[in-house]
Design a protein around this motif. Structure first.
Motif, PDB file in Angstrom:
ATOM      1  N   UNK A   1       0.821  -1.210   0.000  1.00  0.00           N
ATOM      2  CA  UNK A   1       0.000   0.000   0.000  1.00  0.00           C
ATOM      3  C   UNK A   1       0.856   1.260   0.000  1.00  0.00           C
ATOM      4  N   UNK A   2       1.901   1.266   0.833  1.00  0.00           N
ATOM      5  CA  UNK A   2       2.771   2.442   0.946  1.00  0.00           C
ATOM      6  C   UNK A   2       3.527   2.690  -0.363  1.00  0.00           C
ATOM      7  N   UNK A   3       4.019   1.622  -0.980  1.00  0.00           N
ATOM      8  CA  UNK A   3       4.757   1.769  -2.242  1.00  0.00           C
ATOM      9  C   UNK A   3       3.826   2.290  -3.335  1.00  0.00           C
ATOM     10  N   UNK A   4       2.597   1.779  -3.367  1.00  0.00           N
ATOM     11  CA  UNK A   4       1.630   2.225  -4.363  1.00  0.00           C
ATOM     12  C   UNK A   4       1.295   3.714  -4.171  1.00  0.00           C
ATOM     13  N   UNK A   5       1.267   4.145  -2.919  1.00  0.00           N
ATOM     14  CA  UNK A   5       0.932   5.540  -2.629  1.00  0.00           C
ATOM     15  C   UNK A   5       2.077   6.496  -2.948  1.00  0.00           C
ATOM     16  N   UNK A   6       3.304   6.112  -2.575  1.00  0.00           N
ATOM     17  CA  UNK A   6       4.429   7.046  -2.678  1.00  0.00           C
ATOM     18  C   UNK A   6       5.276   6.880  -3.940  1.00  0.00           C
ATOM     19  N   UNK A   7       5.176   5.749  -4.606  1.00  0.00           N
ATOM     20  CA  UNK A   7       5.926   5.503  -5.841  1.00  0.00           C
ATOM     21  C   UNK A   7       7.414   5.852  -5.692  1.00  0.00           C
ATOM     22  N   UNK A   8       8.120   5.180  -4.783  1.00  0.00           N
ATOM     23  CA  UNK A   8       9.544   5.479  -4.564  1.00  0.00           C
ATOM     24  C   UNK A   8      10.407   4.936  -5.711  1.00  0.00           C
ATOM     25  N   UNK A   9      11.686   5.278  -5.669  1.00  0.00           N
ATOM     26  CA  UNK A   9      12.646   4.751  -6.640  1.00  0.00           C
ATOM     27  C   UNK A   9      13.110   3.361  -6.258  1.00  0.00           C
ATOM     28  N   UNK A  10      13.069   3.057  -4.959  1.00  0.00           N
ATOM     29  CA  UNK A  10      13.588   1.778  -4.469  1.00  0.00           C
ATOM     30  C   UNK A  10      12.952   1.447  -3.130  1.00  0.00           C
ATOM     31  N   UNK A  11      12.899   0.150  -2.810  1.00  0.00           N
ATOM     32  CA  UNK A  11      12.342  -0.331  -1.542  1.00  0.00           C
ATOM     33  C   UNK A  11      13.363  -1.232  -0.866  1.00  0.00           C
ATOM     34  N   UNK A  12      13.606  -1.031   0.436  1.00  0.00           N
ATOM     35  CA  UNK A  12      14.392  -2.002   1.195  1.00  0.00           C
ATOM     36  C   UNK A  12      13.401  -2.902   1.920  1.00  0.00           C
ATOM     37  N   UNK A  13      13.585  -4.216   1.797  1.00  0.00           N
ATOM     38  CA  UNK A  13      12.574  -5.165   2.261  1.00  0.00           C
ATOM     39  C   UNK A  13      13.161  -6.222   3.189  1.00  0.00           C
ATOM     40  N   UNK A  14      12.608  -6.306   4.401  1.00  0.00           N
ATOM     41  CA  UNK A  14      12.950  -7.393   5.316  1.00  0.00           C
ATOM     42  C   UNK A  14      12.292  -8.675   4.804  1.00  0.00           C
ATOM     43  N   UNK A  15      12.742  -9.819   5.272  1.00  0.00           N
ATOM     44  CA  UNK A  15      12.180 -11.087   4.811  1.00  0.00           C
ATOM     45  C   UNK A  15      11.115 -11.615   5.765  1.00  0.00           C
ATOM     46  N   UNK A  16      11.470 -11.793   7.027  1.00  0.00           N
ATOM     47  CA  UNK A  16      10.530 -12.343   8.008  1.00  0.00           C
ATOM     48  C   UNK A  16       9.751 -11.227   8.683  1.00  0.00           C
ATOM     49  N   UNK A  17       8.450 -11.174   8.408  1.00  0.00           N
ATOM     50  CA  UNK A  17       7.581 -10.154   9.003  1.00  0.00           C
ATOM     51  C   UNK A  17       6.199 -10.753   9.243  1.00  0.00           C
TER      52      UNK A  17
ATOM     53  N   UNK B   1      16.819  -7.209   2.530  1.00  0.00           N
ATOM     54  CA  UNK B   1      17.738  -7.177   3.669  1.00  0.00           C
ATOM     55  C   UNK B   1      17.764  -8.560   4.266  1.00  0.00           C
ATOM     56  N   UNK B   2      18.883  -9.240   4.130  1.00  0.00           N
ATOM     57  CA  UNK B   2      18.988 -10.631   4.536  1.00  0.00           C
ATOM     58  C   UNK B   2      19.932 -10.792   5.715  1.00  0.00           C
ATOM     59  N   UNK B   3      19.612 -11.746   6.592  1.00  0.00           N
ATOM     60  CA  UNK B   3      20.505 -12.061   7.708  1.00  0.00           C
ATOM     61  C   UNK B   3      21.713 -12.833   7.182  1.00  0.00           C
ATOM     62  N   UNK B   4      22.760 -12.909   7.990  1.00  0.00           N
ATOM     63  CA  UNK B   4      23.973 -13.610   7.581  1.00  0.00           C
ATOM     64  C   UNK B   4      23.806 -15.115   7.545  1.00  0.00           C
ATOM     65  N   UNK B   5      22.849 -15.645   8.282  1.00  0.00           N
ATOM     66  CA  UNK B   5      22.704 -17.093   8.420  1.00  0.00           C
ATOM     67  C   UNK B   5      22.563 -17.766   7.063  1.00  0.00           C
TER      68      UNK B   5
END
Length: 365
Positions: free
Chosen positions: A48-64, A87-91
């Motif tokens: 929803x936020x990306x659709x509203x703001x139309x950014x150039x890039x998104x940083x995305x966590x995996x587990x949420x 954004x990935x963990x080192x594991x």
């Protein structure tokens, strides 16, 4: 200062279920003049936020909670296509999930800080800002075109010299032929496609340098091993590489090619400083191969930002090797290939679906 294609500051959306991590990432980005226009705490909110703001890039966590990063990437690509940096963990167990995110449309990933956050900050900030700049520059239409069969009219571009010497793609390479493939942002899926097209009876010795952090290249090699007819592993220091084998440069080490007393190719790992800000560096692997390989040699340079690989392709070309660069239409970032083409060291420019064929054509008997 990080700028968008429109000329203003790069605009980003930060997605993470941790308030602390969202604040940390926002601080790091804004300190580098990246404008964080919004954030989100789960995947559903992110769409929803990306659709509203139309950014150039998104940083995305995996587990949420509510919706994870994988499903969010898919949703963003369906509803408002935007470059997504995972954004990935080192594991190591997170590597497979990260590659799945790339399959679903994410353009790249960066590892989160681990252990002592304070001591990790210089690395995290440098890598995050660099990756943000690369991700924001990705041509998503090119990544979408890669999912379709190459168009009949999309013929490879050749120099007069290369077109005059072209052979049929059905011939097999000469014994001992070696291929070095280099890629950066947007590269993993293209590398996979190129290697999957190599026939087992071609018997090539293949070295892959994909800009990727330590801990992920081993899983990348395992992934490739399950999707092509060659024996694929992460390269080890001191090992020899033979026909039908593919070795992937480990993240955090440079991969060099030497020859033993019997003339067989031997691999060495180097802990020298990063070159062009990356480690492994494509240039070092290609240049060392050009120096010691006395059988047919080919270099392939795929999508990515920067100039790593230009000098390596030049060395291969000067040594009489065959060079192929990915074209602009199918490159997520037409940076490294473009600079190599401008340097005059590329024999053939081809869409990703034709790279394997054009590479084999250049080193056949």
């Amino acid at each position: 200062m990080s700028t968008s294609a429109a000329g203003g500051p790069t605009r980003a959306v930060v997605v993470d279920d941790s308030r602390f991590m969202r604040t940390l990432i926002r601080t790091l980005l804004e300190d580098a003049d990246v404008e964080v226009v919004a954030d989100a705490s789960n995947g559903k909110e992110a769409i929803s936020v990306v659709d509203e703001h139309r950014p150039d890039v998104v940083t995305m966590d995996i587990e949420m909670p509510e919706m994870n990063g994988l499903d969010a990437v898919e949703g963003i690509m369906d509803e408002c296509p935007t470059p997504v940096l995972m954004l990935s963990a080192h594991a190591e167990e997170d590597a497979d999930v990260t590659f799945e995110a790339l399959d679903r449309g994410a353009v790249d990933f960066v590892t989160k800080p681990g252990g002592e956050v304070t001591s990790e900050m210089p690395r995290v900030k440098r890598e995050l800002v660099e990756k943000i700049q690369s991700a924001a520059a990705v041509d998503l239409s090119a990544t979408q075109r890669r999912t379709r069969p190459p168009k009949a009219e999309s013929e490879p571009q050749t120099t007069p010299e290369s077109s005059a010497s072209a052979t049929t793609s059905t011939a097999l390479p000469q014994e001992g032929s070696t291929l070095v493939v280099g890629a950066s942002t947007g590269g993993p899926n293209v590398v996979e496609r190129v290697l999957a097209g190599l026939p087992a009876d071609a018997g090539l010795r293949v070295l892959v340098v994909q800009h990727m952090p330590k801990g992920f290249t081993k899983r990348f090699a395992a992934r490739l091993d399950g999707r092509c007819d060659y024996d694929v592993r992460e390269a080890e220091d001191g090992e020899r590489i033979g026909p039908g084998q593919i070795r992937v440069a480990p993240g955090g080490s440079h991969l060099l090619v030497t020859a033993d007393r019997a003339g067989r190719l031997k691999l060495e790992l180097s802990d020298d400083d990063p070159l062009h800000g990356v480690k492994p560096a494509i240039d070092l692997t290609m240049a060392s191969a050009a120096e010691v390989v006395d059988a047919p040699l080919a270099g392939v340079l795929l999508t990515g930002m920067g100039r790593d690989g230009v000098e390596g392709m030049t060395r291969i070309s000067r040594a009489g090797g065959h060079t192929v660069a990915q074209d602009e239409e199918t490159s997520a970032i037409f940076g490294m290939p473009k600079r190599a083409i401008e340097a005059g060291c590329v024999d053939v420019i081809a869409p990703d679906g034709r790279i394997t064929e054009e590479t084999l054509r250049g080193i056949t008997t």
